[in-house]
Design an enzyme around this catalytic site. Structure first.
Site, mmCIF file in Angstrom:
data_model
loop_
_atom_site.group_PDB
_atom_site.id
_atom_site.type_symbol
_atom_site.label_atom_id
_atom_site.label_comp_id
_atom_site.label_asym_id
_atom_site.label_seq_id
_atom_site.Cartn_x
_atom_site.Cartn_y
_atom_site.Cartn_z
ATOM 1 N N TYR A 122 -18.293 40.202 2.934
ATOM 2 C CA TYR A 122 -17.936 40.133 4.347
ATOM 3 C C TYR A 122 -19.008 40.633 5.313
ATOM 4 O O TYR A 122 -18.883 40.438 6.525
ATOM 5 C CB TYR A 122 -16.618 40.872 4.575
ATOM 6 N N PHE A 412 -3.279 45.822 3.512
ATOM 7 C CA PHE A 412 -2.495 44.737 4.082
ATOM 8 C C PHE A 412 -3.023 43.401 3.564
ATOM 9 O O PHE A 412 -4.064 43.322 2.984
ATOM 10 C CB PHE A 412 -2.550 44.772 5.618
#
Length: 412
Positions: A122, A412
């Protein structure tokens, strides 16, 4: 072959989720109904090839505490996968492009955040490691714990059905959220997230229980949710584990009382601690070598500004700062250029400027430093931030720092 990237339809959710489970090697889908409820269908996409889903991503509408205590809208990127058979075809890049463009177009969330199974992926999309977390395996037979005397005044009780006290625990959690950058306000449904990971029986643990610390008025001052794992050593001596799932307390008395009780549980030798703040107070309550606790630090939350100006203006700064940043952002070029950041503990502004740059860095470094967990000076030492005006680095590095280390309370 051609791949189609399009919004997810509700009727396709099970197929979409099955692909995610396969991609992450999940042993089961015990959380299926919870995630069905939590998925924001209108913010989820799927990549299709000949009728099969070969990629996915989803955004979650969070509000995250930033330095200064404000809860700022943040787009939580989750459920990201690309099938092994479809790597190196630009699918991930297309999904990242779409999600960031749509977040910017909505104009609500100046930040994008994620947790990464493979962190190396990322950085090229502008995400920097913004928070770390602490794991430990504490030998409670060898490590002593010194807690505040006030801890003795609190009543402790164990509740075998954590759901029955979910409301009072969430009230404690909600009061804690503004006190540490990186914490998430829990939207409806997310209060159940700590109850489902890990599932009862996973890794041989018991069903979870909840330990409450209450004052003389019966008010809950803190809680700890945990499970037990029974075991014996080679000599038949009890050698079990207490698996701490989450713990929050409103004051040091309740915090100390909870930790002492976890240390003292019968037939248990090891307290397994996962995903705690890197400056967790128990580190300073143990009376023996911290090495006996086997601490380990790892990455947790990755962040990137979607809108540099709005993101930097949304937080406060430890000391007054006035600095011109020259920002590089190849993936979101609307952020590139010079920004003047002016702020202090009361608030901040961050606007475009033609003034000479004083610090040069990429949006990835801004994301890493944004919550105060990564120092700009440390990034400069690694060659990731360049000082263009003498003295600018030291002043900005102190201003971005936070008193308490930022922390993500759950994934999450």
């Amino acid at each position: 072959m051609t791949t189609e990237l399009r919004p997810l339809r509700r009727s396709e959710w099970d197929l979409w989720y099955d692909g995610i489970l396969r991609a992450f090697g999940a042993a089961g889908d015990l959380d299926r109904e919870l995630y069905r409820e939590l998925t924001e269908i209108d913010r989820s996409v799927a990549a299709w090839d000949d009728g099969e889903i070969v990629g996915s991503s989803s955004l979650i509408s969070f509000r995250m505490t930033v330095p200064g205590g404000a809860a700022v809208p943040a787009a939580g990127l989750s459920m990201v996968h690309v099938a092994t058979t479809h790597r190196r075809r630009g699918i991930l890049r297309s999904m990242m492009r779409r999600q960031l463009d749509e977040t910017r177009a909505a104009g609500v969330e100046p930040l994008s955040v994620l947790t990464a199974s493979e962190p190396r992926i990322y950085g090229r999309f502008g995400y920097g490691m913004a928070t770390r977390e602490l794991d430990a395996d504490i030998d409670t037979h060898r490590v002593t714990l010194d807690v505040p005397p006030e801890s003795d005044r609190l009543r402790l009780r164990i509740v075998n059905d954590p759901e029955s006290v979910l409301d009072v625990c969430e009230a404690v959690y909600a009061r804690r959220v503004p006190q540490r950058a990186g914490m998430l306000e829990r939207r409806p449904g997310w209060e159940r997230r700590p109850l489902t990971h890990p599932q009862p029986g996973r890794e041989g643990t018991t069903a979870p229980a909840c330990l409450l610390a209450e004052d003389e008025k019966g008010e809950v001052r803190g809680y700890a949710r945990y499970a037990l794992k029974s075991a014996d050593d080679d000599h038949g001596t009890p050698d079990g584990q207490v698996v701490l799932r989450d713990l929050e307390a409103l004051d040091t008395a309740a915090y100390g009382a909870l930790w002492r009780c976890l240390f003292d549980m019968d037939l248990m030798r090891v307290l397994r601690v996962r995903g705690r703040p890197v400056d967790d107070a128990w580190l300073h309550m143990v009376g023996d070598s911290i090495g006996l606790c086997r601490p380990r630090w790892g990455d947790a939350l990755f962040a990137r500004p979607v809108e540099v100006g709005a993101a930097l203006a949304a937080r406060t700064y430890t000391v007054p700062v006035d600095v011109v940043l020259d920002v590089e952002d190849a993936f979101c070029p609307w952020n590139e250029g010079r920004w003047r950041l002016c702020g202090d503990s009361a608030g901040a502004t961050c606007e475009r400027t033609d003034d000479p740059a004083e610090l040069a860095l990429s949006v990835r470094e801004l994301g890493a430093a944004y919550l105060g967990g990564t120092s700009l000076r440390a990034l400069a030492s690694a060659g990731r931030v360049r000082e263009l005006r003498e003295g600018a680095l030291g002043a900005a590095s102190v201003a971005f720092a936070t008193d308490a280390a930022p922390w993500l309370p759950h994934g999450f």
